[in-house]
Scaffold this motif. Sequence first.
Motif, mmCIF file in Angstrom:
data_model
loop_
_atom_site.group_PDB
_atom_site.id
_atom_site.type_symbol
_atom_site.label_atom_id
_atom_site.label_comp_id
_atom_site.label_asym_id
_atom_site.label_seq_id
_atom_site.Cartn_x
_atom_site.Cartn_y
_atom_site.Cartn_z
ATOM 1 N N ARG A 278 5.177 74.623 -71.082
ATOM 2 C CA ARG A 278 5.488 75.872 -70.387
ATOM 3 C C ARG A 278 4.204 76.537 -69.911
ATOM 4 N NH1 ARG A 278 10.735 77.867 -71.925
ATOM 5 N NH2 ARG A 278 11.725 76.437 -73.396
ATOM 6 N N LEU A 279 4.217 76.921 -68.644
ATOM 7 C CA LEU A 279 3.075 77.610 -68.048
ATOM 8 C C LEU A 279 3.549 78.919 -67.440
ATOM 9 C CD1 LEU A 279 1.475 74.579 -66.170
ATOM 10 C CD2 LEU A 279 0.600 75.621 -68.258
ATOM 11 N N SER A 280 2.875 80.005 -67.761
ATOM 12 C CA SER A 280 3.214 81.297 -67.162
ATOM 13 C C SER A 280 2.287 81.580 -65.990
ATOM 14 C CB SER A 280 3.112 82.414 -68.199
ATOM 15 O OG SER A 280 1.771 82.609 -68.605
ATOM 16 N N PHE A 281 2.808 82.303 -64.997
ATOM 17 C CA PHE A 281 2.000 82.663 -63.837
ATOM 18 C C PHE A 281 2.537 83.942 -63.222
ATOM 19 C CE2 PHE A 281 5.495 80.236 -62.157
ATOM 20 C CZ PHE A 281 5.801 80.836 -60.941
ATOM 21 N N SER A 282 1.671 84.667 -62.532
ATOM 22 C CA SER A 282 2.061 85.888 -61.845
ATOM 23 C C SER A 282 2.392 85.577 -60.393
ATOM 24 C CB SER A 282 0.935 86.918 -61.900
ATOM 25 O OG SER A 282 1.232 88.017 -61.052
ATOM 26 N N PRO A 283 3.596 85.949 -59.927
ATOM 27 C CA PRO A 283 3.944 85.726 -58.514
ATOM 28 C C PRO A 283 3.011 86.464 -57.559
ATOM 29 C CG PRO A 283 5.890 86.268 -59.811
ATOM 30 C CD PRO A 283 4.703 86.546 -60.681
ATOM 31 N N GLU A 284 2.300 87.476 -58.068
ATOM 32 C CA GLU A 284 1.361 88.212 -57.232
ATOM 33 C C GLU A 284 0.115 87.389 -56.914
ATOM 34 O OE1 GLU A 284 1.765 91.632 -56.177
ATOM 35 O OE2 GLU A 284 3.812 91.080 -56.712
ATOM 36 N N ARG A 285 -0.216 86.425 -57.790
ATOM 37 C CA ARG A 285 -1.470 85.678 -57.637
ATOM 38 C C ARG A 285 -1.287 84.251 -57.164
ATOM 39 N NH1 ARG A 285 -2.329 88.045 -62.767
ATOM 40 N NH2 ARG A 285 -2.102 85.989 -63.729
ATOM 41 N N THR A 287 1.905 80.729 -56.673
ATOM 42 C CA THR A 287 3.308 80.334 -56.516
ATOM 43 C C THR A 287 3.620 79.180 -57.459
ATOM 44 O OG1 THR A 287 2.824 78.706 -54.785
ATOM 45 C CG2 THR A 287 3.233 80.995 -54.088
ATOM 46 N N ALA A 288 4.910 78.959 -57.686
ATOM 47 C CA ALA A 288 5.325 77.827 -58.509
ATOM 48 C C ALA A 288 4.887 76.515 -57.873
ATOM 49 C CB ALA A 288 6.839 77.869 -58.700
ATOM 50 N N ALA A 289 4.929 76.450 -56.546
ATOM 51 C CA ALA A 289 4.534 75.223 -55.848
ATOM 52 C C ALA A 289 3.055 74.900 -56.085
ATOM 53 C CB ALA A 289 4.809 75.363 -54.355
ATOM 54 N N ALA A 290 2.206 75.943 -56.072
ATOM 55 C CA ALA A 290 0.777 75.724 -56.297
ATOM 56 C C ALA A 290 0.511 75.262 -57.720
ATOM 57 C CB ALA A 290 0.004 77.002 -55.992
ATOM 58 N N VAL A 291 1.216 75.868 -58.681
ATOM 59 C CA VAL A 291 1.067 75.451 -60.076
ATOM 60 C C VAL A 291 1.519 74.008 -60.241
ATOM 61 C CG1 VAL A 291 1.849 75.852 -62.442
ATOM 62 C CG2 VAL A 291 1.307 77.797 -60.962
ATOM 63 N N LEU A 292 2.652 73.661 -59.640
ATOM 64 C CA LEU A 292 3.190 72.308 -59.736
ATOM 65 C C LEU A 292 2.235 71.287 -59.123
ATOM 66 C CD1 LEU A 292 5.560 70.541 -60.612
ATOM 67 C CD2 LEU A 292 6.620 70.988 -58.392
ATOM 68 N N ALA A 293 1.631 71.641 -57.996
ATOM 69 C CA ALA A 293 0.687 70.726 -57.348
ATOM 70 C C ALA A 293 -0.505 70.447 -58.255
ATOM 71 C CB ALA A 293 0.222 71.317 -56.032
ATOM 72 N N ALA A 294 -1.002 71.486 -58.928
ATOM 73 C CA ALA A 294 -2.143 71.301 -59.834
ATOM 74 C C ALA A 294 -1.750 70.456 -61.051
ATOM 75 C CB ALA A 294 -2.682 72.654 -60.269
ATOM 76 N N VAL A 295 -0.521 70.677 -61.553
ATOM 77 C CA VAL A 295 -0.037 69.881 -62.679
ATOM 78 C C VAL A 295 0.094 68.424 -62.270
ATOM 79 C CG1 VAL A 295 1.968 69.443 -64.163
ATOM 80 C CG2 VAL A 295 1.129 71.779 -63.850
ATOM 81 N N GLY A 296 0.555 68.176 -61.031
ATOM 82 C CA GLY A 296 0.768 66.815 -60.552
ATOM 83 C C GLY A 296 -0.482 65.968 -60.515
ATOM 84 N N GLU A 297 -1.633 66.586 -60.504
ATOM 85 C CA GLU A 297 -2.891 65.835 -60.529
ATOM 86 C C GLU A 297 -3.213 65.322 -61.932
ATOM 87 O OE1 GLU A 297 -5.865 68.379 -58.948
ATOM 88 O OE2 GLU A 297 -4.985 68.460 -56.928
ATOM 89 N N ARG A 298 -2.504 65.865 -62.948
ATOM 90 C CA ARG A 298 -2.809 65.479 -64.331
ATOM 91 C C ARG A 298 -1.643 64.814 -65.054
ATOM 92 N NH1 ARG A 298 -5.468 70.914 -66.726
ATOM 93 N NH2 ARG A 298 -4.979 69.784 -68.662
ATOM 94 N N ALA A 299 -0.415 65.018 -64.547
ATOM 95 C CA ALA A 299 0.753 64.446 -65.223
ATOM 96 C C ALA A 299 1.884 64.274 -64.223
ATOM 97 C CB ALA A 299 1.188 65.342 -66.376
ATOM 98 N N SER A 300 2.810 63.348 -64.527
ATOM 99 C CA SER A 300 3.983 63.114 -63.687
ATOM 100 C C SER A 300 5.143 63.972 -64.196
ATOM 101 C CB SER A 300 4.378 61.638 -63.710
ATOM 102 O OG SER A 300 3.345 60.831 -63.167
ATOM 103 N N VAL A 301 5.742 64.744 -63.307
ATOM 104 C CA VAL A 301 6.809 65.676 -63.676
ATOM 105 C C VAL A 301 8.165 65.040 -63.399
ATOM 106 C CG1 VAL A 301 7.825 67.938 -63.234
ATOM 107 C CG2 VAL A 301 5.333 67.652 -63.196
ATOM 108 N N ARG A 302 9.035 65.010 -64.417
ATOM 109 C CA ARG A 302 10.382 64.470 -64.260
ATOM 110 C C ARG A 302 11.362 65.549 -63.812
ATOM 111 N NH1 ARG A 302 14.510 64.392 -67.768
ATOM 112 N NH2 ARG A 302 13.152 64.976 -69.505
ATOM 113 N N ASP A 303 11.215 66.743 -64.349
ATOM 114 C CA ASP A 303 12.129 67.845 -64.018
ATOM 115 C C ASP A 303 11.412 69.163 -64.308
ATOM 116 O OD1 ASP A 303 14.382 69.125 -63.173
ATOM 117 O OD2 ASP A 303 15.591 68.697 -64.961
#
Length: 330
Positions: A278-285, A287-303
């Motif tokens: 679980r990762l928390s983020f502020s919508p003001e700073r 987006t979920a898409a940006a967080v997901l893109a950064a995660v994708g460089e380190r791990a494969s996301v199933r859901d």
Amino acid sequence: MSESIIDVRDLRREFTVRSPSGRVRRTKRSVHAVDGLTFSMPAGAAIGYIGANGAGKSTTIKMLTGILVPSSGTVRTCGLEPIRQRRTLARRIGVVFGQRTQLWWDLPLRESFRTLAAIHRLPENVWVKRRDELIDRLDLAAFVHTPVRQLSLGQRIRGEIAAALLHSPSLLILDEPTIGLDVLSKERLRLFLTEQRELHGTSLLLTTHDMDDVQRLTERVIVVDHGRMVYDGNLPGLVGRVGAERVIVLDLVEPSPPLSGIPEAELVGVEADGLRQRLSFSPERTTAAAVLAAVGERASVRDLSIEEPDIEDVVRRLYLSTTALNDHVK
């Protein structure tokens, strides 16, 4: 622009409270239950009117419906003056107070509807059709012949909602309508109210401590604190104002080391040996898409899923920030 079904300008209501002072004399002080409230509500809208106990919600409703006289300011409900035109207003609004009844305690629910139809002077062909519709949509048939005193809380609340809507009011005011109801009863009631707004264009003013009611039934929120308005807008705006964070829940293809160090995000939980994180983020700073893109460089996301901020926590933060501001001004 839609006509305002509620129009409140600089509305105030003060109460005089007497408290003991010594053995003989009593002191008096004024309490501002509603203090300079101003807002309007377009016809057909749905507003969540929320605040802590003692914030002034019920006092506001009593002034909107003509039960209480304002100390100062103006109020119009359905274009009418609630005190001066109270009888006319009663035919335009429906009100449900969670722990107070408008049903006749010893009469069957069906007879309460008949009595209310007579009070509102509804033609028989009109109220009978409306009664049958409400019995069907609120699943009242199984207990409509039962005396009100024998009904369960959930059954009685559904009967109260039907009674408030029997005369097809333009405005429905609900004060804690789901208090004490089980999850299934709450869900049925929410679906019914949503349907009524769509079919009949009924305006809805809702006060509640159940934030699921606010999220499901309204598109605008007014928050009051000690009789003063502290927020007027939509739920996302309220969340953004207090800086509440969203949580992205990631189910990974295979276990991964903790995903710390993701830009503009904070790791708040690791489960199943790293399969779920679980990762928390502020919508003001970011987006979920940006967080997901950064995660994708380190791990494969199933859901993945997004958890929105808890609204009760958001309101609590708003109160705390308002209190801190008031203390700073003092």
